[in-house]
Design an enzyme around this catalytic site. Structure first.
Site, short mmCIF file in Angstrom:
data_model
loop_
_atom_site.label_atom_id
_atom_site.label_comp_id
_atom_site.label_asym_id
_atom_site.label_seq_id
_atom_site.Cartn_x
_atom_site.Cartn_y
_atom_site.Cartn_z
N CYS A 1 -3.91 11.97 -3.35
CA CYS A 1 -3.00 11.86 -2.25
C CYS A 1 -1.76 11.06 -2.40
O CYS A 1 -0.78 11.40 -1.81
CB CYS A 1 -4.17 11.47 -0.98
N TYR A 2 -2.16 9.97 -3.49
CA TYR A 2 -0.78 9.10 -3.45
C TYR A 2 0.21 9.97 -4.45
O TYR A 2 1.21 9.36 -4.57
CB TYR A 2 -1.25 8.19 -4.40
N HIS B 1 -6.24 16.12 0.92
CA HIS B 1 -5.90 16.00 -0.54
C HIS B 1 -5.11 17.23 -1.14
O HIS B 1 -3.99 17.09 -2.04
CB HIS B 1 -6.86 15.72 -1.36
N LYS C 1 -5.92 -0.72 -8.14
CA LYS C 1 -6.83 0.53 -7.51
C LYS C 1 -6.74 1.67 -8.29
O LYS C 1 -5.74 1.71 -9.33
CB LYS C 1 -6.63 0.77 -6.07
N ARG D 1 -2.30 1.04 -4.73
CA ARG D 1 -2.31 -0.71 -4.63
C ARG D 1 -2.61 -1.00 -6.10
O ARG D 1 -3.18 -0.40 -6.96
CB ARG D 1 -3.58 -0.96 -3.65
N ASP E 1 -10.55 18.65 -0.13
CA ASP E 1 -10.09 18.88 1.40
C ASP E 1 -8.76 19.07 1.57
O ASP E 1 -8.04 19.25 0.85
CB ASP E 1 -10.87 17.57 1.71
N HIS F 1 0.98 -1.09 -0.03
CA HIS F 1 -0.02 -0.14 0.10
C HIS F 1 0.83 1.29 0.05
O HIS F 1 1.74 1.50 0.79
CB HIS F 1 -0.81 -0.07 1.18
N ASP G 1 -5.57 8.64 -7.23
CA ASP G 1 -6.17 9.28 -6.35
C ASP G 1 -5.04 10.43 -5.62
O ASP G 1 -3.70 9.82 -5.72
CB ASP G 1 -6.40 8.47 -5.02
N ASP H 1 -8.92 14.24 -4.81
CA ASP H 1 -8.67 12.75 -5.19
C ASP H 1 -8.71 12.87 -6.47
O ASP H 1 -7.58 12.42 -7.33
CB ASP H 1 -9.41 12.09 -4.37
#
Lengths: 486, 307
Positions: free
Chosen positions: A336-337, A398, A331, A328, A395, A280, A334, A388
């Site tokens: 945040c990654y 993010h 997935k 992941r 937010d 992750h 996003d 995201d």
């Protein structure tokens, strides 16, 4: 996830932000049809070349995400987003809007935000760090910041999520980082270091790891948060006498820790929250960050991890046409990654490059900086704050981690056995000083496939381990190295 | 409306009011009176280490308003154990709460604490299946499941079958693949090192690849098994060639097959072939990772690569 996500606390999942709903060109009223961004390479404007016919829930969501991102990547068919374009013909960073968003994030919240009661301290870090990345001076916030954290400081050591809440590693981590951001003796000294040392001694586990709180989960976040705190506050490595782990023969905070982290690497090459868990992005960053505090990246990372598998897994987290990063296997991308995966690259590239030698070239660049920059500028930023993906609301979480990832894409980091660039003072003393040996410079043409940002879009450089602007971590460490005793 | 202040059962408790942090606290929340009052009573009972039954009602009240509150959960567990409360009743209540708050993870930590004390995993797998029907990749639920399998040695209690069902449902569910790995290779016995287990797992991954060759989950699993068994990647050379024929670069059906073949060629000292495969990935089949493919090409030039 490193902490509770504000997005996950709200009901934003099913909603599509009306402002950003994409439509096809022929549905648009004439006054809203717009020209697309300047020519976008095929890589970022067409679906991938291979697509299996078998449909499953995963493939449907992935297809939907590509369809959701394409209008934003190309500028074709957007309803009413008319951003200023930079000289490369894609949206510029809406700096003023994001500053305003983060300033507002520090303001008051209505009652329905009671669900954030235990994660308020995260908001302080996300907003203050995010503002710093955007080049804002946060000095006038420092006094309020100290008061706010101090109300959450627990008499027995560490910080809780708020007044009267039990001490926990996540708010303790954000407290120490915000103290470093404050960068004044007052902002350093409100932390009760001796009590923190005792409390951390109770979080250390006989197996080497750390639990997030008493009777809480033992995971890779715990290892990272604890090492950030210990190294910035320059706490003694010896466990206090009242640490339960001492009975199991553990003598210091670092005993067994790297080995425990190594046991969290999965067969895929990435790292999970605990042994056996799925690889992750957020846990992988925590694991790598921890190893980069325990020692130089080119020593600790290859000693404890299978680097080939790690690099292969990290590299697979970047998708096209989106350009963004996913946490992941199988997935979705996003924002945040942008940090949790994007931020791993500086650490891994330094590990692959080996010990820095005078005159050596830059570390190899192993990922598509251009892809991430496009994703952030085109898909992750809205009118106000970052998110995201286009269908989600922005937010503070993010916004902070998109900006951190943006910074990673705009700067080249390398590890220097000597010490941090521009730091003319004497060498760092004491243990766990590996995180203070980084050098940085702006990314150069040729290191980013196609340069798609202007100087006006640039965000600040940061320490790639501590995630605070350049110099803040080093300054705090020096301050505590200068102190005798607690 | 004060709830606790007017309740005779709480008349002996002096509430501890909230302190948000100085005159200008950052990110302050305008709590409702109900929440604010309940929290003031919680601070008070925690300060006096009050473990009476009424604290269960208080914590339930707060959890209903804010399930993401780790302090409340931790204190509740303490009180439950102190009262020798019926933990089955607690689990029944938790089931409803967990389904209502899918993404909350404090609930799972609490569940783990309770089930551990209860010493029985009865009904847990069924409840987990219910959670997965809503989100089959929920990280906290999968972590909890692994803890459960270890704690109660459920390795052979229908786990493999359950995970096969989920992979059948969505062959791209990587969390399910990871759990399979955990079940087969994560246990402390030597059975999994046996040749037939290795062959069985390779076959399982291959069958899944045939269904959808451009699916990274089974390819990662396949590579994992080969590495674990210390087999050369060329062990699956012919299989991979079926998806990326060497003489027909336009007919690649899986970039992961091509990636694996690049490693096979390297292993077999066919440097030219390896370079061709990596170039094809960089220019045509996976160009977002061009710099990684370039890096792998550079590794071919280094003397250690041949070792």
């Amino acid at each position: 996830m490193i902490g509770p996500r504000v997005e996950e606390l709200s009901d934003s999942d099913a909603k599509v932000d009306d402002d950003f709903e994409s439509m096809s060109d022929d549905e648009l009223p004439p006054e809203l049809t717009r020209t697309a961004w300047a020519s976008v390479p095929e890589l970022f404007s067409c679906p991938p070349p291979i697509r299996d016919e078998l449909e499953t829930q995963t493939s449907k969501l992935q297809d939907k995400t590509i369809q959701e991102c394409l209008p934003f990547l190309t500028g074709k068919g957007l309803k009413d987003w008319q951003p200023q374009l930079n000289s490369h013909g894609i949206p510029e960073l809406s700096r003023a809007a994001h500053v305003e968003f983060l300033q507002d994030a520090l303001g008051d919240y209505p009652p329905q935000f009671a669900v954030m009661d235990a994660s308020r301290m995260w908001i302080l870090y996300w907003a203050l760090a995010g503002l710093s990345f955007l080049g804002e001076d946060i000095a006038e916030r420092v006094e309020s910041m100290i008061y706010t954290f101090d109300a959450a400081q627990h008499p027995s050591g560490g910080f809780g999520g708020g007044h009267g809440q039990l001490p926990h590693l996540a708010p303790s981590y954000t407290a120490v980082l915000c103290a470093a951001l404050g960068a004044t003796p007052d902002s350093y000294d409100f932390i009760d270091r001796k009590a923190m040392w005792h409390w951390l001694g109770r979080m250390k586990q006989p197996g080497g790891g750390f639990s997030m709180c008493a009777d809480g989960e033992v995971d890779t976040r715990g290892a990272f948060c604890a090492l950030v705190i210990i190294s910035l506050l320059n706490l003694p490595l010896e466990l206090p006498a009242d640490s339960p782990a001492k009975e199991a023969g553990v003598e210091t905070f670092v005993d067994g820790l790297a080995k425990w982290i190594a046991s969290c690497q999965s067969y895929e090459g990435g790292i999970g929250g605990a042994p056996g868990n799925e690889a992750h992005g957020a846990y992988t960053f925590c694991a790598l960050g921890a190893l980069c505090i325990l020692g130089p990246p080119h020593e600790t990372i290859p000693r404890y991890l299978n680097v080939a598998a790690l690099v292969a897994w990290l590299s697979s987290r970047q998708y096209a046409p989106e350009g963004g990063l996913a946490g992941r296997t199988n997935k979705l991308v996003d924002g945040c990654y942008s940090h949790w995966i994007g931020g791993c690259w500086a650490l891994v590239e330094a590990a692959v490059a080996g010990p820095g030698k005078p005159g050596a070239g830059p570390p190899p660049s192993l990922w598509s900086r251009e892809g991430l920059i496009r994703y952030i500028l085109c898909c992750a930023q809205g009118h106000y704050g970052l998110r995201d993906k286009p269908s989600k609301h922005p937010d503070a979480y993010h916004t902070c981690y998109n900006l951190a990832g943006f910074s990673s894409a705009q700067h080249v980091y390398s590890y220097d056995d000597a010490q941090t660039e521009g730091d003319e003072e004497e060498e760092f003393q004491g243990p766990l000083s590996a995180g203070f040996h980084w050098r940085t410079r702006d990314v150069e043409v040729g290191e980013v496939e196609g340069k798609v940002f202007d100087e006006g879009d640039r965000v600040a450089a940061m320490n790639p381990v501590y995630l605070i602007p350049w110099g803040c971590a080093e300054k705090m460490r020096r301050y505590f190295e200068g102190k005798v005793g607690f | 409306m004060p709830k606790y202040a007017e309740d005779p059962a709480w008349s002996d408790v002096e509430p501890l009011p909230q302190n948000d942090g100085g005159p200008n606290p950052l990110a302050a929340i305008a709590y409702t009176e109900e929440y604010s009052e309940a929290m003031s009573y919680l601070r008070a009972v925690m300060a006096s280490n009050d473990m009476s039954e009424r604290v269960l009602d208080l914590t339930e009240d707060i959890i209903n308003m804010n399930p993401a509150h780790y302090t409340v959960w931790l204190y509740r567990a303490k009180v439950l154990f102190n009262l020798n409360y019926d933990l089955r009743k607690e689990i029944d209540w938790l089931n409803d709460t967990a389904l209502k708050h899918q993404k909350n993870y404090q609930i799972w930590q609490h569940r783990q604490t309770i089930i551990n004390r209860l010493g029985s995993a009865d009904g847990e797998t069924a409840f987990i299946a219910k959670m997965f029907s809503k989100d089959p990749k929920n990280y906290h639920v999968w972590s909890y499941r692994q803890w459960l399998v270890r704690r109660f040695e459920l390795w052979d209690e229908g786990e493999i079958e359950a995970v096969e069902g989920m992979i059948k449902e969505d062959v791209r569910n990587n969390s399910a693949w990871n759990h399979r790995w955990f079940l087969v290779f994560g246990r402390d016995s030597s059975a999994h090192k046996e040749q037939d287990v290795i062959e069985r797992e390779l076959e399982y991954a291959k069958k899944a690849i045939v269904l959808a060759p451009q699916n990274q989950s089974p390819w990662n699993y396949l590579r994992g098994v080969l590495r674990y068994a210390e087999l050369p990647v060329s062990h699956v050379r012919d299989f991979a060639l079926g998806f990326a024929p060497a003489d027909s670069p336009d007919d690649v059906r899986s970039s992961y097959a091509l990636d694996l073949l690049a490693d096979v060629y390297e292993e077999q000292h066919q440097k030219e072939e390896a370079i061709k495969a990596l170039d094809l990935l960089a220019t045509k089949y996976d160009p977002i990772r061009a710099r990684y493919w370039e890096y792998k090409k550079n590794l071919l030039e280094q003397p250690t690569a041949a070792a």
